[in-house]
Design an enzyme around this catalytic site. Structure first.
Site, PDB file in Angstrom:
ATOM      1  N   ARG A  28       0.830  -1.224   0.000  1.00  0.00           N
ATOM      2  CA  ARG A  28       0.000   0.000   0.000  1.00  0.00           C
ATOM      3  C   ARG A  28       0.857   1.263   0.000  1.00  0.00           C
ATOM      4  O   ARG A  28       0.476   2.283   0.595  1.00  0.00           O
ATOM      5  CB  ARG A  28      -0.965   0.037   1.192  1.00  0.00           C
ATOM      6  CG  ARG A  28      -2.008  -1.069   1.168  1.00  0.00           C
ATOM      7  CD  ARG A  28      -3.257  -0.669   1.953  1.00  0.00           C
ATOM      8  NE  ARG A  28      -4.111  -1.840   2.118  1.00  0.00           N
ATOM      9  CZ  ARG A  28      -4.424  -2.391   3.297  1.00  0.00           C
ATOM     10  NH1 ARG A  28      -3.970  -1.859   4.415  1.00  0.00           N
ATOM     11  NH2 ARG A  28      -5.191  -3.443   3.364  1.00  0.00           N
ATOM     12  N   ARG A  32      -3.220   6.373   1.311  1.00  0.00           N
ATOM     13  CA  ARG A  32      -3.791   7.457   2.120  1.00  0.00           C
ATOM     14  C   ARG A  32      -2.807   8.168   3.048  1.00  0.00           C
ATOM     15  O   ARG A  32      -3.113   9.240   3.548  1.00  0.00           O
ATOM     16  CB  ARG A  32      -4.935   6.906   2.973  1.00  0.00           C
ATOM     17  CG  ARG A  32      -6.139   6.490   2.171  1.00  0.00           C
ATOM     18  CD  ARG A  32      -7.190   5.833   3.037  1.00  0.00           C
ATOM     19  NE  ARG A  32      -6.738   4.538   3.546  1.00  0.00           N
ATOM     20  CZ  ARG A  32      -7.428   3.807   4.405  1.00  0.00           C
ATOM     21  NH1 ARG A  32      -8.578   4.241   4.869  1.00  0.00           N
ATOM     22  NH2 ARG A  32      -6.968   2.635   4.811  1.00  0.00           N
ATOM     23  N   ARG A  41      -7.270  11.644  -4.828  1.00  0.00           N
ATOM     24  CA  ARG A  41      -8.483  10.900  -4.440  1.00  0.00           C
ATOM     25  C   ARG A  41      -9.689  11.848  -4.369  1.00  0.00           C
ATOM     26  O   ARG A  41     -10.788  11.527  -4.801  1.00  0.00           O
ATOM     27  CB  ARG A  41      -8.207  10.223  -3.087  1.00  0.00           C
ATOM     28  CG  ARG A  41      -9.397   9.715  -2.309  1.00  0.00           C
ATOM     29  CD  ARG A  41      -9.910   8.395  -2.838  1.00  0.00           C
ATOM     30  NE  ARG A  41     -10.973   7.908  -1.984  1.00  0.00           N
ATOM     31  CZ  ARG A  41     -12.171   8.443  -1.883  1.00  0.00           C
ATOM     32  NH1 ARG A  41     -12.466   9.522  -2.564  1.00  0.00           N
ATOM     33  NH2 ARG A  41     -13.088   7.919  -1.097  1.00  0.00           N
ATOM     34  N   ASP A  78      -7.312  -2.563  -6.904  1.00  0.00           N
ATOM     35  CA  ASP A  78      -7.958  -3.183  -5.750  1.00  0.00           C
ATOM     36  C   ASP A  78      -8.108  -4.668  -6.023  1.00  0.00           C
ATOM     37  O   ASP A  78      -8.256  -5.074  -7.182  1.00  0.00           O
ATOM     38  CB  ASP A  78      -9.332  -2.549  -5.512  1.00  0.00           C
ATOM     39  CG  ASP A  78      -9.889  -2.931  -4.149  1.00  0.00           C
ATOM     40  OD1 ASP A  78     -10.603  -3.949  -4.070  1.00  0.00           O
ATOM     41  OD2 ASP A  78      -9.584  -2.242  -3.161  1.00  0.00           O
ATOM     42  N   TYR A 155     -15.176 -12.093   0.435  1.00  0.00           N
ATOM     43  CA  TYR A 155     -15.845 -10.802   0.246  1.00  0.00           C
ATOM     44  C   TYR A 155     -17.147 -10.970  -0.548  1.00  0.00           C
ATOM     45  O   TYR A 155     -18.159 -10.330  -0.248  1.00  0.00           O
ATOM     46  CB  TYR A 155     -14.929  -9.820  -0.489  1.00  0.00           C
ATOM     47  CG  TYR A 155     -13.905  -9.138   0.383  1.00  0.00           C
ATOM     48  CD1 TYR A 155     -14.282  -8.141   1.282  1.00  0.00           C
ATOM     49  CD2 TYR A 155     -12.558  -9.465   0.304  1.00  0.00           C
ATOM     50  CE1 TYR A 155     -13.347  -7.489   2.078  1.00  0.00           C
ATOM     51  CE2 TYR A 155     -11.613  -8.824   1.097  1.00  0.00           C
ATOM     52  CZ  TYR A 155     -12.012  -7.837   1.977  1.00  0.00           C
ATOM     53  OH  TYR A 155     -11.084  -7.198   2.768  1.00  0.00           O
TER      54      TYR A 155
END
Length: 355
Positions: A28, A32, A41, A78, A155
């Protein structure tokens, strides 16, 4: 190794060849914790638009390399792009995570699933890979990735994140044939998807088995590792006479490293719950090892970060086959300055281990 790459340190390490210093990249690393990422973003409006706009995905993929001398770029995407392409209606809910509008709950739901065509249904990912490859121009390798069938499947069944995986585990134990059917369609989809990424220009691929560690040993082998092995066997990893290394990472998989090493991958990722030196002994040099700093160390002072880097390098010891990384993804509130300390420390302190 790779004549076209200016820095092939990571590929060499993954293939257990000599390097001048231990390569480092961060799970990652595009994300963020970087203010410049948050700006893009915001510009995109939402996470999926960011993923599905190749120019923006390219921009955020390259951002960490403009700040830190990392040894690789990793595609910004993703792991749930495949079920989204299968029509399950993916959205990312702020502070909650992914949600599917139409989760998979029954045999008829599974019967309806078909393997997406990577160049049509997931064209935006391949376009991003081509764009990033052109922008990188051989500076460092580009890592492509996919989720494991078990992780993606959980998921799809749960409809989003889960604390106990009751729906996925319920199907696994009560209707194993149905679970195998879901794993099979996902395995074929992931194999095609990773092969398309390789064709589009990624030079390394990684399979993220984020939830494999929640399974029993028997269930892990039957429903997770078995299918990851099938994917590895189906990958076209010889590109113009150069090997595309494959990294296999099961979070919480420290108990099964020997089995993972036997799956045909070139490297295994390990989290912080196992000592690097112990992991190295277990696999006996059969594969490279990637890991495994606890991301929370990056909340501490530069001196503490250096001490932990030093300790991990010492734990692995001298010789080839170590890729420095975190034991899982970097956390959003970490100061980018501490990432700079980490990268610099790895490069500087690892040199004696490769002398």
């Amino acid at each position: 190794m790779s004549a076209s790459l200016k820095n092939d340190r990571l590929i060499r390490a993954l293939l257990r060849q000599p390097v001048d210093q231990t390569p480092v990249w961060i799970m990652r690393q595009a994300g963020r914790y970087l203010p410049e990422y948050r700006q893009v973003r915001q510009r995109a409006g939402d996470f999926m638009t960011l993923c599905k706009t190749p120019e923006l995905a390219c921009e955020v993929t390259l951002q960490p390399l403009q700040r830190f001398p990392l040894d690789a770029a990793i595609l910004f995407s993703d792991i749930l792009t495949i079920p989204d392409a299968m029509g399950l209606g993916l959205s990312i809910v702020e502070n909650e995570g992914p949600r599917f509008s139409w989760p998979v709950r029954s045999k008829s739901d599974i019967d309806k699933l078909s393997v997406p065509d990577p160049e049509t249904d997931l064209r935006y990912v391949m376009d991003a890979v081509r764009l990033i490859s052109a922008e990188l121009d051989g500076k460092v390798p580009l890592i492509g990735f996919a989720g494991s069938p078990w992780t993606i499947g959980t998921y799809m069944l749960e409809g989003g994140p889960s604390k106990d995986y009751s729906l996925a585990k319920g199907m696994l134990y009560e209707e194993p044939a149905l679970m195998h059917k879901l794993m099979d369609v996902l395995t074929r989809s992931i194999t095609d998807y990773l092969n398309a990424q390789i064709q589009a220009g990624v030079q390394i691929v990684m399979i993220f088995d984020s939830w494999g560690g929640v399974l029993s040993r028997a269930a892990y082998k039957e429903f997770s590792l078995n299918y990851m092995q099938q994917i590895i066997q189906g990958l076209n990893t010889d590109v113009g006479g150069k090997k595309v290394p494959v990294i296999l990472f099961t979070k919480g998989g420290g108990l099964w490293l020997e089995e993972m090493a036997g799956a045909g991958c070139d490297a295994i990722g390990v989290d912080w719950t196992i000592e690097l030196g112990d992991a190295r002994k277990l696999v006996g040099g059969s594969v490279a090892i990637q890991g495994n700093l606890d991301p929370a160390v990056l909340y501490s002072s530069p001196e503490t970060i250096r001490q932990h880097v030093s300790r991990l390098l010492e734990s692995y010891g001298s010789g080839n086959g170590h890729v420095f990384n975190l034991g899982h993804g970097i956390q959003p509130k970490i100061d980018p300055e501490n990432v700079a300390v980490l990268v610099e420390s790895v490069h500087e302190l690892s040199k004696p281990y490769h002398a």
